[in-house]
Design a protein around this motif. Structure first.
Motif, short mmCIF file in Angstrom:
data_model
loop_
_atom_site.label_atom_id
_atom_site.label_comp_id
_atom_site.label_asym_id
_atom_site.label_seq_id
_atom_site.Cartn_x
_atom_site.Cartn_y
_atom_site.Cartn_z
N SER A 266 0.82 -1.20 0.00
CA SER A 266 0.00 0.00 0.00
C SER A 266 0.86 1.25 0.00
O SER A 266 0.59 2.22 -0.72
N LEU B 239 2.47 1.57 -3.42
CA LEU B 239 1.47 2.06 -4.40
C LEU B 239 1.19 3.55 -4.18
O LEU B 239 1.03 4.32 -5.14
N THR B 240 1.14 3.92 -2.89
CA THR B 240 0.89 5.35 -2.59
C THR B 240 2.02 6.22 -3.15
O THR B 240 1.80 7.27 -3.76
N GLU B 241 3.27 5.75 -2.91
CA GLU B 241 4.43 6.51 -3.42
C GLU B 241 4.44 6.56 -4.96
O GLU B 241 4.71 7.60 -5.57
N ARG B 242 4.14 5.40 -5.57
CA ARG B 242 4.14 5.34 -7.04
C ARG B 242 3.05 6.22 -7.62
O ARG B 242 3.22 6.90 -8.63
N ASN B 243 1.90 6.16 -6.95
CA ASN B 243 0.79 6.99 -7.41
C ASN B 243 1.14 8.47 -7.31
O ASN B 243 0.81 9.27 -8.18
N HIS B 244 1.85 8.83 -6.25
CA HIS B 244 2.28 10.22 -6.10
C HIS B 244 3.26 10.60 -7.21
O HIS B 244 3.16 11.69 -7.80
N GLU B 245 4.20 9.70 -7.53
CA GLU B 245 5.15 9.96 -8.62
C GLU B 245 4.44 10.10 -9.96
O GLU B 245 4.77 10.96 -10.78
N MET B 246 3.45 9.20 -10.18
CA MET B 246 2.71 9.26 -11.44
C MET B 246 1.93 10.57 -11.55
O MET B 246 1.84 11.17 -12.62
N ARG B 247 1.34 10.99 -10.40
CA ARG B 247 0.63 12.27 -10.43
C ARG B 247 1.59 13.43 -10.76
O ARG B 247 1.25 14.34 -11.52
#
Length: 487
Positions: free
Chosen positions: A52, A55-63
């Motif tokens: 989790s 995924l949170t870190e990756r989602n932040h990078e993708m954003r």
């Protein structure tokens, strides 16, 4: 025992002491299973928590990446919009080519200037566009060859023009691309300079007309100066003629009367000579014979009439010179008149006789000429200029020949004046009629004589031809119409 299992046993069985041994073993096994499940669950929970967080870190990078890309796309869209606005707002037609000389982009002004149809412009097809352009240009092969050459030589700057089939003139300009832009071919600017070209041509025509007008003004000024000079000469000649004619008249009359008196006197003396033999006084006879001998009587009787004849001839010569001066200047004849050109040439020869007599023999080979409608005093000036130049070409130490011929052809007459002087160099031959051009030393000539002569003959709707060979001589031939046209 696992807490969940213990809770269930306490609920249904009460105290543990009442649990059978076999059941106790079973419960121990179940408890062990519960404990194992708890460990796995904890591991799963920890894995899920780790996933989790990842995924949170990756989602932040993708954003973040998406935000950066959106900003980049916005900036690119702005730059493309700015480029489009720049291309479309320029007054020049723009054509962009890649390294292979294929069309990449063009603006609306280019489409309008080169008359590209909307259908062709909408296709954005290289071959179709080039074919359409070639149909608008006078030299299509040269146009496309230039495009290919510029793409093959990106370091060269180019400026040229080409002409369209409808007569318009288009300016084409191309700068080398910036360093480091190897992927870019060439960017060409096009400008319709038809109006400017027409204005430049009109300006050039105006300048040429101004030059021609200035030349005409100079010629008119020079002719005016010469005309004033000739008018002064004419007035002087008229005055001289008037002043000389009066004394010449009574001198000539007196010589005639003196001749008559002498003839009468000699008749009387002849009678005395006849009476001389009848005299008786020999002393008187001897004295008379002595006086006659001392006076050279026989020679005196013969020479006195020869002196009178020479004096009369001299007076007639002076009268003729005065008349020739009047005929040459024609001071009282400013209008077009019918004139005998031979008479004008003869008068001119008498006026320039002193210039010619020491180095030139004049030979006249006149043909039959009708009377010519002309300004006689101006043509006499032409004859004088050419005759004097012929004398100068022969030189002061030479003894040359000047031949004057005349004739007719159709409705024109011609007068030819030839000399066997030094001739005119080929490089000077085409300039001899230019104002102020002369090969004579400073102070010996103004360079206006032949220029004025050329203008006078042109005024008479004629022409002057000249042939010359260095060391052999020069021939001028003057052509004149017999009758001047009404215009």
């Amino acid at each position: 025992m696992h807490r969940l299992l213990q809770r269930q046993i306490d609920r249904y069985l009460g105290e543990q002491g009442a649990i059978p041994e076999n059941l106790s073993q079973f419960l121990a096994a179940v408890s062990a299973a519960y404990e194992s499940a708890d460990a796995d669950h904890l591991l799963i929970e920890r894995s899920l928590d780790l996933m989790s967080r990842e995924l949170t870190e990756r989602n932040h990078e993708m954003r973040n990446e998406l935000s950066i890309r959106q900003r980049a796309e916005g900036q690119l869209e702005f730059l493309l919009s700015l480029l489009d606005a720049t291309l479309e707002s320029t007054a020049d037609g723009i054509l962009v080519l890649d390294k292979d000389a294929r069309v990449v982009r063009f603006n609306r002004r280019f489409v309008e200037m080169l008359h590209v149809s909307d259908e062709v412009a909408a296709l954005w097809n290289h071959d179709t566009l080039i074919e359409n352009l070639q149909g608008q240009i006078k030299d299509p092969a040269a146009f496309t060859e230039k495009l290919e050459y510029l793409c093959q030589h990106p370091e060269e700057e180019s400026y040229d023009t080409f002409e369209c089939n409808d007569g318009r003139v288009i300016e084409r300009y191309c700068l080398p691309p910036p360093q480091g832009e190897e992927k870019v071919g060439r960017v060409l600017s096009f400008r319709d300079i038809t109006a400017r070209t027409q204005a430049e041509q009109a300006l050039l025509r105006e300048k040429e007309e101004q030059k021609a007008l200035i030349k005409k003004l100079e010629e008119a000024h020079n002719q005016l100066l010469q005309s004033e000079k000739m008018a002064s000469i004419g007035q002087l000649a008229a005055g001289v003629a008037h002043e000389i004619n009066n004394p010449i008249g009574y001198v000539n009359s007196n010589l005639g009367t003196l001749e008559k008196y002498l003839q009468t006197l000699f008749h009387v003396l002849a009678a005395y000579e006849q009476a001389e033999t009848a005299m008786c006084d020999s002393h008187v006879q001897a004295e008379i014979r002595t006086l006659k001998r001392e006076a050279e009587w026989d020679y005196l009787k013969q020479d006195i009439f020869e002196l009178l004849k020479e004096s009369s001839d001299g007076i007639l010569r002076v009268k003729q010179i005065v008349q020739d001066l009047k005929d040459f200047s024609h001071v009282d004849e400013a209008e077009w008149q019918w004139v005998d050109l031979h008479k004008g040439i003869d008068s001119t020869l008498n006026v320039v006789h002193n210039e010619l007599k020491y180095n030139s023999e004049v030979v006249k080979e006149y043909g039959e000429l009708p009377q010519v409608e002309c300004l006689a005093h101006q043509l006499n000036q032409v004859f004088m200029n050419i005759l004097v130049n012929a004398s100068h070409a022969i030189g002061p130490d030479g003894h040359g020949r000047i031949t004057i011929r005349s004739g007719t052809q159709d409705d024109k007459v011609w007068v030819e004046i030839s000399d066997n002087g030094k001739g005119i160099a080929p490089e000077n031959l085409k300039r001899i009629f230019d104002p102020f051009f002369t090969t004579k030393p400073v102070g010996k000539g103004t360079g206006l004589g032949l220029s004025l002569s050329y203008g006078i003959v042109e005024k008479h709707h004629g022409r002057i031809e000249v042939e010359s060979e260095v060391g052999k001589g020069t021939t001028f031939r003057i052509w004149l119409p017999v009758r001047q046209s009404a215009g």
